[in-house]
Design an enzyme around this catalytic site. Structure first.
Site, PDB file in Angstrom:
ATOM      1  N   THR A 175     -41.229  88.760  40.394  1.00  0.00           N
ATOM      2  CA  THR A 175     -41.693  88.827  41.712  1.00  0.00           C
ATOM      3  C   THR A 175     -40.645  89.733  42.445  1.00  0.00           C
ATOM      4  OG1 THR A 175     -42.387  86.493  41.629  1.00  0.00           O
ATOM      5  CG2 THR A 175     -41.595  86.939  43.555  1.00  0.00           C
ATOM      6  N   TYR A 207     -19.576  71.778  40.933  1.00  0.00           N
ATOM      7  CA  TYR A 207     -19.355  72.717  39.802  1.00  0.00           C
ATOM      8  C   TYR A 207     -17.674  73.150  39.854  1.00  0.00           C
ATOM      9  CZ  TYR A 207     -24.190  73.674  39.484  1.00  0.00           C
ATOM     10  OH  TYR A 207     -25.622  73.772  39.172  1.00  0.00           O
ATOM     11  N   ARG A 238     -18.556  79.558  50.448  1.00  0.00           N
ATOM     12  CA  ARG A 238     -19.779  79.885  51.024  1.00  0.00           C
ATOM     13  C   ARG A 238     -19.561  80.162  52.668  1.00  0.00           C
ATOM     14  NH1 ARG A 238     -19.819  81.246  46.283  1.00  0.00           N
ATOM     15  NH2 ARG A 238     -21.423  80.912  44.730  1.00  0.00           N
ATOM     16  N   LYS A 298     -32.655  90.676  43.216  1.00  0.00           N
ATOM     17  CA  LYS A 298     -32.682  90.798  44.698  1.00  0.00           C
ATOM     18  C   LYS A 298     -32.094  92.292  44.757  1.00  0.00           C
ATOM     19  CE  LYS A 298     -33.759  88.836  47.296  1.00  0.00           C
ATOM     20  NZ  LYS A 298     -35.153  88.364  47.979  1.00  0.00           N
ATOM     21  N   LYS A 332     -30.858  73.116  45.839  1.00  0.00           N
ATOM     22  CA  LYS A 332     -29.867  73.921  46.284  1.00  0.00           C
ATOM     23  C   LYS A 332     -28.789  72.921  46.904  1.00  0.00           C
ATOM     24  CE  LYS A 332     -32.147  77.804  46.138  1.00  0.00           C
ATOM     25  NZ  LYS A 332     -33.383  77.899  46.550  1.00  0.00           N
ATOM     26  N   TYR A 389     -30.410  86.142  39.447  1.00  0.00           N
ATOM     27  CA  TYR A 389     -31.243  86.187  40.505  1.00  0.00           C
ATOM     28  C   TYR A 389     -30.623  87.377  41.633  1.00  0.00           C
ATOM     29  CZ  TYR A 389     -31.325  85.005  45.625  1.00  0.00           C
ATOM     30  OH  TYR A 389     -31.483  85.148  47.045  1.00  0.00           O
ATOM     31  N   PHE A 395     -38.800  77.946  52.021  1.00  0.00           N
ATOM     32  CA  PHE A 395     -37.764  77.181  53.047  1.00  0.00           C
ATOM     33  C   PHE A 395     -37.773  78.081  54.358  1.00  0.00           C
ATOM     34  CE2 PHE A 395     -33.160  77.264  53.575  1.00  0.00           C
ATOM     35  CZ  PHE A 395     -32.909  76.243  54.463  1.00  0.00           C
ATOM     36  N   THR A 414     -30.060  89.170  50.354  1.00  0.00           N
ATOM     37  CA  THR A 414     -29.014  88.403  50.354  1.00  0.00           C
ATOM     38  C   THR A 414     -27.798  88.956  50.169  1.00  0.00           C
ATOM     39  OG1 THR A 414     -28.191  86.483  48.909  1.00  0.00           O
ATOM     40  CG2 THR A 414     -29.643  88.099  47.705  1.00  0.00           C
ATOM     41  N   ASP A 415     -26.696  88.024  50.570  1.00  0.00           N
ATOM     42  CA  ASP A 415     -25.323  88.709  50.396  1.00  0.00           C
ATOM     43  C   ASP A 415     -25.080  88.664  48.949  1.00  0.00           C
ATOM     44  OD1 ASP A 415     -25.396  85.809  49.792  1.00  0.00           O
ATOM     45  OD2 ASP A 415     -23.655  85.341  51.797  1.00  0.00           O
ATOM     46  N   GLU A 416     -25.849  88.063  48.123  1.00  0.00           N
ATOM     47  CA  GLU A 416     -25.387  87.860  46.796  1.00  0.00           C
ATOM     48  C   GLU A 416     -25.431  89.147  46.120  1.00  0.00           C
ATOM     49  OE1 GLU A 416     -26.765  84.551  44.563  1.00  0.00           O
ATOM     50  OE2 GLU A 416     -26.747  83.203  46.436  1.00  0.00           O
TER      51      GLU A 416
END
Ligand code: NAD
Ligand code: TYD
Length: 346
Positions: free
Chosen positions: A101, A211, A218, A158, A193, A154, A11, A130-132
């Site tokens: 990965t 959810y 976000r 990262k 997503k 995830y 993406f 990522t911000d995560e």
């Protein structure tokens, strides 16, 4: 410049390739494994343009493949690493590929860059993170010096990748920069997503599985802005630094869902409240002052970006129906079958 863009058929990576080929004279080699999330058709606009096609090479392969990575890095001025497994829900189902990965793959890339650098060549490494990695941010906004506190498999993969990148900078003097992007949306995003899932389900009058109470928040970043920010950090970022790339619109999931439905002229009754994601991060929010001081800010607001995105999915049914084929039905049943059976009015 000659760039090696890993994950360049996904993406955000494909947006980077499309925009970079159009805006510069760079030559780009894309290395992509073409997992369920990768799609060669995302690069079709470049391949259809003769001047861009001459500067684009596509290699199907894995960033964990050391000989392949070494040979490609030997010919490049910079590596821009978008390759990752990218969906939190899938990392909850099975995290193994995320770690392979996100950790081993990143290590293989870094080793190749270290070796190339030791032969006297300059090779910059850009890690797209990522911000995560900050974990849930209940109030205020994350700055780059905050401690990482990832909460999903995830996000942990990262964060681990980032720590390796930092270690190579410190230990081996590798020229590295990191971007931490916000939740990204736009054309060509896999329909797993939330934004494309809700748009495409609504187009088919199928339920939208929200959810929990949908009060999670976000900060939404349009894909072209994310891609351009990565290019900006590649060109101007200070070695060893990480840069937040915030979005241009903080939204509760409920409000985002309502905005999508309004753009499509579909009713709220499609929305179903389903059992929550385990460990669901309530909120992400980053401070963008560091990147702004370097000279970059997002240009596309959420209202415009969402309208463009809805228009793109409405006009490109073939693209997303193909993404919703193969193992999609099995994934959807696993992720949503029981949840939708237990769902209540939202
Ligand atoms: P994506 O899932 O759409 O694309 C990932 C791409 O990487 C795919 O083309 C896939 O085939 C490829 N890939 C996966 N494993 C590979 C491997 N071992 N070797 C080579 N290629 C491999 O993801 P995306 O949303 O475009 O995200 C790109 C990067 O940006 C990721 O690193 C992600 O963590 C990060 N990011 C994403 C978001 C977001 O909201 N989507 C936000 C911030 C950061
Ligand atoms: P997602 O697009 O998976 O991104 P991330 O988890 O990386 O932030 O989800 C964005 C938000 O939407 C997140 O709070 C979870 C929520 N969500 C739903 O409510 N329903 C869904 O079916 C999905 C996929 C996500």
């Amino acid at each position: 410049m000659r760039l090696l863009v890993t994950g360049g058929a996904g993406f955000i990576g494909s947006a980077f390739v499309r925009r970079r080929l159009a805006a510069t004279t760079d030559e780009i080699v894309v290395l992509d494994k073409l997992t369920y999330a990768g799609n060669r058709a995302n690069l079709a606009p470049c391949e259809a343009d003769a001047t861009q096609a001459r500067r684009l090479t596509f290699v199907r392969g894995d960033i964990c493949d050391e000989p392949l990575v070494n040979s490609l890095v030997a010919e490049t001025d910079a590596v821009v690493n978008f390759a990752a497994e990218s969906h939190v829900d899938r990392s909850i189902i099975d995290a193994e590929a995320f770690l392979r990965t996100g950790v081993i793959g990143v290590h293989v890339l870094l080793e190749a860059v270290r070796r190339a650098t030791e032969t006297g060549r300059k090779v910059r490494f850009v890690q797209v993170s990522t911000d995560e990695v900050y974990g849930a941010v209940h109030e205020g906004s994350s700055v780059e010096t905050d401690q990482m506190a990832p909460r999903s498999p995830y996000a942990s993969a990262k964060a681990a990748g980032e720590l390796l990148v930092a270690a190579y900078g410190t230990t081996h003097g590798t020229d590295t920069v990191v971007t931490r992007g916000a939740n990204t949306y736009g054309p060509y995003q896999h329909p797993e997503k939330v934004v494309p899932l809700f748009i495409t389900n609504a187009l088919d009058d199928a339920p939208l599985p929200l959810y929990g109470d949908g009060r999670q928040q976000r900060d939404w970043l349009f894909v072209d802005d994310h891609a351009d920010a990565v290019g900006f950090v590649l060109d101007h970022g200070r070695s060893g630094e990480a840069y937040n790339v915030p979005g241009a619109g903080l939204r509760l999931n409920r409000d985002l869902t309502a905005a999508i439905l309004e753009l499509l002229g579909k009713p709220w009754s499609l929305v179903r409240s389903v059992p929550d994601r385990p460990g669901h991060d309530l909120r992400y929010c980053m401070d963008g002052a560091k990147l702004a001081a370097l000279g970059w800010q997002p240009g596309v607001g959420i209202d415009q970006g969402l309208a463009d995105t809805v228009a793109w999915y409405s006009a490109n049914r073939d693209w997303w129906q193909q993404a919703k084929s193969g193992d999609w039905a099995a994934y959807y049943e696993h992720q949503y079958g029981r949840r939708l059976a237990e769902s209540v009015e939202a």
